[in-house]
Design a protein around this motif. Structure first.
Motif, PDB file in Angstrom:
ATOM      1  N   GLY A 163      36.216  42.136  28.855  1.00 28.19           N
ATOM      2  CA  GLY A 163      35.034  41.485  29.412  1.00 28.19           C
ATOM      3  C   GLY A 163      35.004  41.343  30.915  1.00 28.19           C
ATOM      4  N   GLN A 164      36.144  41.537  31.570  1.00 26.30           N
ATOM      5  CA  GLN A 164      36.221  41.363  33.016  1.00 26.30           C
ATOM      6  C   GLN A 164      37.553  41.909  33.529  1.00 26.30           C
ATOM      7  OE1 GLN A 164      36.082  37.121  32.119  1.00 26.30           O
ATOM      8  NE2 GLN A 164      37.762  36.793  33.565  1.00 26.30           N
ATOM      9  N   VAL A 165      37.689  41.906  34.849  1.00 28.61           N
ATOM     10  CA  VAL A 165      38.978  42.181  35.491  1.00 28.61           C
ATOM     11  C   VAL A 165      39.076  41.227  36.668  1.00 28.61           C
ATOM     12  CG1 VAL A 165      37.997  44.085  36.853  1.00 28.61           C
ATOM     13  CG2 VAL A 165      40.470  43.922  36.558  1.00 28.61           C
ATOM     14  N   ASP A 166      40.197  40.533  36.774  1.00 27.51           N
ATOM     15  CA  ASP A 166      40.337  39.474  37.775  1.00 27.51           C
ATOM     16  C   ASP A 166      41.416  39.738  38.811  1.00 27.51           C
ATOM     17  OD1 ASP A 166      38.468  37.374  36.553  1.00 27.51           O
ATOM     18  OD2 ASP A 166      39.814  37.812  34.874  1.00 27.51           O
ATOM     19  N   VAL A 167      42.559  40.230  38.364  1.00 26.70           N
ATOM     20  CA  VAL A 167      43.680  40.447  39.267  1.00 26.70           C
ATOM     21  C   VAL A 167      44.099  41.906  39.176  1.00 26.70           C
ATOM     22  CG1 VAL A 167      45.993  39.716  39.971  1.00 26.70           C
ATOM     23  CG2 VAL A 167      44.459  38.082  38.835  1.00 26.70           C
ATOM     24  N   VAL A 168      44.102  42.579  40.318  1.00 29.89           N
ATOM     25  CA  VAL A 168      44.465  43.996  40.382  1.00 29.89           C
ATOM     26  C   VAL A 168      45.772  44.124  41.152  1.00 29.89           C
ATOM     27  CG1 VAL A 168      43.769  46.280  41.207  1.00 29.89           C
ATOM     28  CG2 VAL A 168      42.042  44.672  40.341  1.00 29.89           C
ATOM     29  N   VAL A 169      46.753  44.787  40.554  1.00 30.17           N
ATOM     30  CA  VAL A 169      48.043  44.986  41.210  1.00 30.17           C
ATOM     31  C   VAL A 169      48.270  46.478  41.397  1.00 30.17           C
ATOM     32  CG1 VAL A 169      50.525  44.553  41.145  1.00 30.17           C
ATOM     33  CG2 VAL A 169      48.940  42.894  40.119  1.00 30.17           C
ATOM     34  N   ASN A 170      48.160  46.926  42.634  1.00 33.68           N
ATOM     35  CA  ASN A 170      48.418  48.326  42.968  1.00 33.68           C
ATOM     36  C   ASN A 170      49.917  48.488  43.213  1.00 33.68           C
ATOM     37  OD1 ASN A 170      45.789  49.721  43.013  1.00 33.68           O
ATOM     38  ND2 ASN A 170      45.282  48.156  44.526  1.00 33.68           N
ATOM     39  N   ASN A 171      50.624  48.781  42.137  1.00 30.59           N
ATOM     40  CA  ASN A 171      52.080  48.840  42.161  1.00 30.59           C
ATOM     41  C   ASN A 171      52.614  50.269  42.134  1.00 30.59           C
ATOM     42  OD1 ASN A 171      54.906  47.745  41.593  1.00 30.59           O
ATOM     43  ND2 ASN A 171      54.523  48.948  39.743  1.00 30.59           N
ATOM     44  N   TYR A 200      48.377  36.150  29.066  1.00 29.52           N
ATOM     45  CA  TYR A 200      47.306  36.833  29.784  1.00 29.52           C
ATOM     46  C   TYR A 200      46.894  38.113  29.051  1.00 29.52           C
ATOM     47  CZ  TYR A 200      48.323  33.947  33.924  1.00 29.52           C
ATOM     48  OH  TYR A 200      48.514  32.908  34.794  1.00 29.52           O
ATOM     49  N   ASN A 201      45.654  38.543  29.262  1.00 25.69           N
ATOM     50  CA  ASN A 201      45.235  39.882  28.866  1.00 25.69           C
ATOM     51  C   ASN A 201      45.594  40.846  29.987  1.00 25.69           C
ATOM     52  OD1 ASN A 201      44.051  39.219  26.351  1.00 25.69           O
ATOM     53  ND2 ASN A 201      42.189  38.514  27.378  1.00 25.69           N
ATOM     54  N   VAL A 202      46.196  41.978  29.611  1.00 27.34           N
ATOM     55  CA  VAL A 202      46.729  42.895  30.612  1.00 27.34           C
ATOM     56  C   VAL A 202      46.349  44.331  30.291  1.00 27.34           C
ATOM     57  CG1 VAL A 202      48.802  43.725  31.786  1.00 27.34           C
ATOM     58  CG2 VAL A 202      48.725  41.371  30.915  1.00 27.34           C
ATOM     59  N   ALA A 203      45.756  45.007  31.252  1.00 28.15           N
ATOM     60  CA  ALA A 203      45.583  46.458  31.204  1.00 28.15           C
ATOM     61  C   ALA A 203      46.620  47.055  32.145  1.00 28.15           C
ATOM     62  CB  ALA A 203      44.175  46.861  31.638  1.00 28.15           C
ATOM     63  N   ALA A 204      47.336  48.060  31.687  1.00 30.37           N
ATOM     64  CA  ALA A 204      48.407  48.632  32.488  1.00 30.37           C
ATOM     65  C   ALA A 204      48.307  50.150  32.481  1.00 30.37           C
ATOM     66  CB  ALA A 204      49.769  48.197  31.954  1.00 30.37           C
ATOM     67  N   SER A 218      42.661  32.863  30.972  1.00 28.30           N
ATOM     68  CA  SER A 218      41.374  33.549  31.049  1.00 28.30           C
ATOM     69  C   SER A 218      41.396  34.777  31.949  1.00 28.30           C
ATOM     70  CB  SER A 218      40.298  32.580  31.535  1.00 28.30           C
ATOM     71  OG  SER A 218      40.619  32.090  32.830  1.00 28.30           O
ATOM     72  N   LYS A 219      42.319  34.824  32.905  1.00 27.14           N
ATOM     73  CA  LYS A 219      42.329  35.933  33.852  1.00 27.14           C
ATOM     74  C   LYS A 219      42.829  37.223  33.201  1.00 27.14           C
ATOM     75  CE  LYS A 219      42.804  33.368  38.186  1.00 27.14           C
ATOM     76  NZ  LYS A 219      43.674  33.064  39.339  1.00 27.14           N
ATOM     77  N   VAL A 220      42.169  38.318  33.577  1.00 26.45           N
ATOM     78  CA  VAL A 220      42.552  39.651  33.095  1.00 26.45           C
ATOM     79  C   VAL A 220      43.210  40.406  34.247  1.00 26.45           C
ATOM     80  CG1 VAL A 220      41.709  41.846  32.187  1.00 26.45           C
ATOM     81  CG2 VAL A 220      40.654  39.692  31.445  1.00 26.45           C
ATOM     82  N   TRP A 221      44.392  40.935  33.985  1.00 27.39           N
ATOM     83  CA  TRP A 221      45.156  41.655  35.002  1.00 27.39           C
ATOM     84  C   TRP A 221      45.063  43.165  34.770  1.00 27.39           C
ATOM     85  CZ3 TRP A 221      49.212  39.582  38.499  1.00 27.39           C
ATOM     86  CH2 TRP A 221      49.165  38.179  38.599  1.00 27.39           C
ATOM     87  N   PHE A 222      45.046  43.917  35.865  1.00 24.45           N
ATOM     88  CA  PHE A 222      45.053  45.382  35.840  1.00 24.45           C
ATOM     89  C   PHE A 222      46.203  45.822  36.733  1.00 24.45           C
ATOM     90  CE2 PHE A 222      43.811  49.580  37.353  1.00 24.45           C
ATOM     91  CZ  PHE A 222      43.261  50.190  36.230  1.00 24.45           C
ATOM     92  N   VAL A 223      47.225  46.435  36.127  1.00 28.93           N
ATOM     93  CA  VAL A 223      48.468  46.756  36.844  1.00 28.93           C
ATOM     94  C   VAL A 223      48.733  48.250  36.783  1.00 28.93           C
ATOM     95  CG1 VAL A 223      50.946  46.272  37.020  1.00 28.93           C
ATOM     96  CG2 VAL A 223      49.381  44.500  36.145  1.00 28.93           C
ATOM     97  N   THR A 224      48.913  48.884  37.938  1.00 30.22           N
ATOM     98  CA  THR A 224      49.249  50.311  37.963  1.00 30.22           C
ATOM     99  C   THR A 224      50.764  50.490  38.063  1.00 30.22           C
ATOM    100  OG1 THR A 224      49.176  50.632  40.382  1.00 30.22           O
ATOM    101  CG2 THR A 224      47.076  50.747  39.178  1.00 30.22           C
ATOM    102  N   GLU A 284      37.268  50.859  30.542  1.00 29.69           N
ATOM    103  CA  GLU A 284      37.890  50.481  29.266  1.00 29.69           C
ATOM    104  C   GLU A 284      38.398  49.046  29.314  1.00 29.69           C
ATOM    105  OE1 GLU A 284      40.647  53.142  27.302  1.00 29.69           O
ATOM    106  OE2 GLU A 284      39.861  54.853  28.445  1.00 29.69           O
ATOM    107  N   THR A 285      38.948  48.653  30.459  1.00 26.32           N
ATOM    108  CA  THR A 285      39.456  47.285  30.617  1.00 26.32           C
ATOM    109  C   THR A 285      38.335  46.269  30.480  1.00 26.32           C
ATOM    110  OG1 THR A 285      41.205  48.081  32.120  1.00 26.32           O
ATOM    111  CG2 THR A 285      40.682  45.727  32.179  1.00 26.32           C
ATOM    112  N   VAL A 286      37.237  46.502  31.179  1.00 30.85           N
ATOM    113  CA  VAL A 286      36.103  45.574  31.140  1.00 30.85           C
ATOM    114  C   VAL A 286      35.447  45.567  29.765  1.00 30.85           C
ATOM    115  CG1 VAL A 286      33.832  45.074  32.126  1.00 30.85           C
ATOM    116  CG2 VAL A 286      35.711  45.776  33.621  1.00 30.85           C
ATOM    117  N   ASN A 287      35.363  46.736  29.143  1.00 31.94           N
ATOM    118  CA  ASN A 287      34.758  46.807  27.805  1.00 31.94           C
ATOM    119  C   ASN A 287      35.577  46.026  26.778  1.00 31.94           C
ATOM    120  OD1 ASN A 287      32.642  48.389  28.697  1.00 31.94           O
ATOM    121  ND2 ASN A 287      33.641  50.327  28.169  1.00 31.94           N
ATOM    122  N   LEU A 288      36.911  46.056  26.910  1.00 33.12           N
ATOM    123  CA  LEU A 288      37.765  45.359  25.944  1.00 33.12           C
ATOM    124  C   LEU A 288      37.886  43.873  26.240  1.00 33.12           C
ATOM    125  CD1 LEU A 288      39.679  45.463  23.498  1.00 33.12           C
ATOM    126  CD2 LEU A 288      41.542  45.996  25.095  1.00 33.12           C
TER     127      LEU A 288
END
Length: 285
Positions: A76-84, A29-33, A4-10, A70-74
């Motif tokens: 529904g949420q963002v749970d884990v953010v990785v500032n890489n 997982y659902n992942v925005a990168a 269920s968790k959505v990840w956002f990775v830079t 865009e991440t939330v729209n696709l």
């Protein structure tokens, strides 16, 4: 299995970021990168309904906001953010120009702050989340000749992440500093490790350290980025999270060396350290 968790990775087109995205997708997982090039991400990862590749300029809060929206729209949420996202910079403090130093801070420090600033409203609203800020063992110990500016950027990341963890705790949000040792990525390659435009040859130790990293260490690092990625996923799923997460046996050893060194200096100079208080003044009759 779908998670269920959505990840956002830079900084996800190579290195640890890429390994993390690949491991996350493989685990459902659902992942925005993000990367400077969406096409580069697609070439590295491929297409998937669970994957959102994004072109992002980390120096632009507008660009970051658009990516998070865009991440939330696709998903529904963002749970884990990785500032890489970040890059290395080698060179003595004297020979690196103001522009070279500030450029490293712009990405490694202010780019991370920009993401935090823009993602926090979403995390606060849902009263949950986890922010991983990728530092380095060079953010905990700075005695690497020629890496002073890079270490300074990572020391900054560690400092503001400690404060962040206290600021966001009451919202149910966690913050973790990740301090890797040497991992076998492209970090030490010419595409990721910048060097001074005008080197000063008198800096023998700096040139030796630079050559060691570029010619000997590069490609021979002990750390496996896929295992580092799995470690991050494990921590993200744990009920409690560490504030400081060191990755790699080399990072573990270097961290303890620093801790022991500080302890020894504290005791050796204790009399000076505690001698600075006002003398006790007797109360007036």
């Amino acid at each position: 299995m779908k998670h269920s968790k959505v990840w956002f990775v830079t900084g996800a087109s190579k290195g640890l970021g890429l390994s993390l995205v690949q491991q996350l997708l493989a685990q459902g997982y659902n992942v925005a990168a993000t990367s400077r090039s969406k096409e580069e991400l697609i070439r590295a990862v491929g297409y998937s309904s669970s994957f959102l590749p994004l072109t992002v300029d980390l120096n632009s809060e507008t660009s970051i906001q658009k990516a998070i929206d865009e991440t939330v729209n696709l998903f529904g949420q963002v749970d884990v953010v990785v500032n890489n996202a970040g890059y290395g910079l080698a060179g003595s403090l004297e020979e690196l120009t103001d522009a070279e130093a500030r450029k490293n801070f712009d990405i490694n420090v202010f780019g991370t702050l920009n993401v935090i600033r823009r993602v926090m409203p979403y995390l606060r609203a849902q009263q949950s989340g986890h922010i991983f800020n990728i530092s380095s063992i060079g953010g905990f110990i700075g005695t690497f000749p020629g890496f002073g500016i890079y270490c300074a950027t990572k020391f900054a990341v560690e400092g503001f992440t400690e404060a962040l963890s206290a600021e966001i705790k009451s919202f149910g949000i966690k913050a973790t500093i990740v301090s890797p040792g040497y991992f076998r990525t492209q970090f030490l390659a010419a595409s990721s490790l910048n060097v001074p435009a005008h080197p000063i040859e008198a800096y023998k130790e700096v040139r030796e350290t630079q050559a060691f990293h570029q010619e000997i260490m590069n490609g021979n690092q002990l750390g496996d980025p896929d295992k580092a990625a799995l470690a991050l996923i494990q921590v993200a799923e744990a009920p409690e999270a560490p504030l400081h997460l060191f990755l790699g046996s080399d990072a573990y050893e270097l961290a303890y060396n620093k801790i022991n060194s500080v302890r020894e200096e504290l005791e050796a100079w204790k009399s000076v350290t505690i001698s600075t208080a006002f003398e006790h003044q007797p109360a007036e009759a």
